[in-house]
Design a protein around this motif. Sequence first.
Motif: not given
Length: 179
Positions: A89-93, A164-168
Amino acid sequence: MSNKLLLVVLIILMGIASTHVAALVRPVVSANKIAQQQITLITGDVAIFDISQTQSIAHARLNDPTSTFIAYVKNAQTYLIPNHTQSLIKQGRVNVELFNLSKLVSLKLDDRNSNYLPVLVKYSVPQQRLTAGIDSQFYPAINTQFIRLDKSKLTQTWLQISNDPTIKSVTLDKQITHH
């Protein structure tokens, strides 16, 4: 004499502090409770949301007593956020509205009314997609997938999302019709 007074003040303060800590750990359910909603969150955690007659008092908790979370009210909306989601949540993901129990109930996404959770998943890589869900629609112009996530599989889906690092970003869909 002043030592006795200091001791009394300390005992009172400790009692007040322990009451506040206990309220954070195990809130008291209002006597005028009229509704209890069970809501499966995107993480697979199941929240129990008690609503009072006036809706001014709400109580939220996870059904697993060993789970840790933060619950708070902001603008008359009750949020319950499992501790393991806070960094995303803090990362905005992951959008915090996925944990807005008041909104989920008002959109009839509680477990009694819905077996799915509609989300929009935005990717940093073209044509990337989640394979979990009841149905989905991909919008290539914006690298975004609408997907109705099956609540019975959210624990496994959450592992895919969180790793999954590709999920923004993952956001709650605003209930628009997808064609």
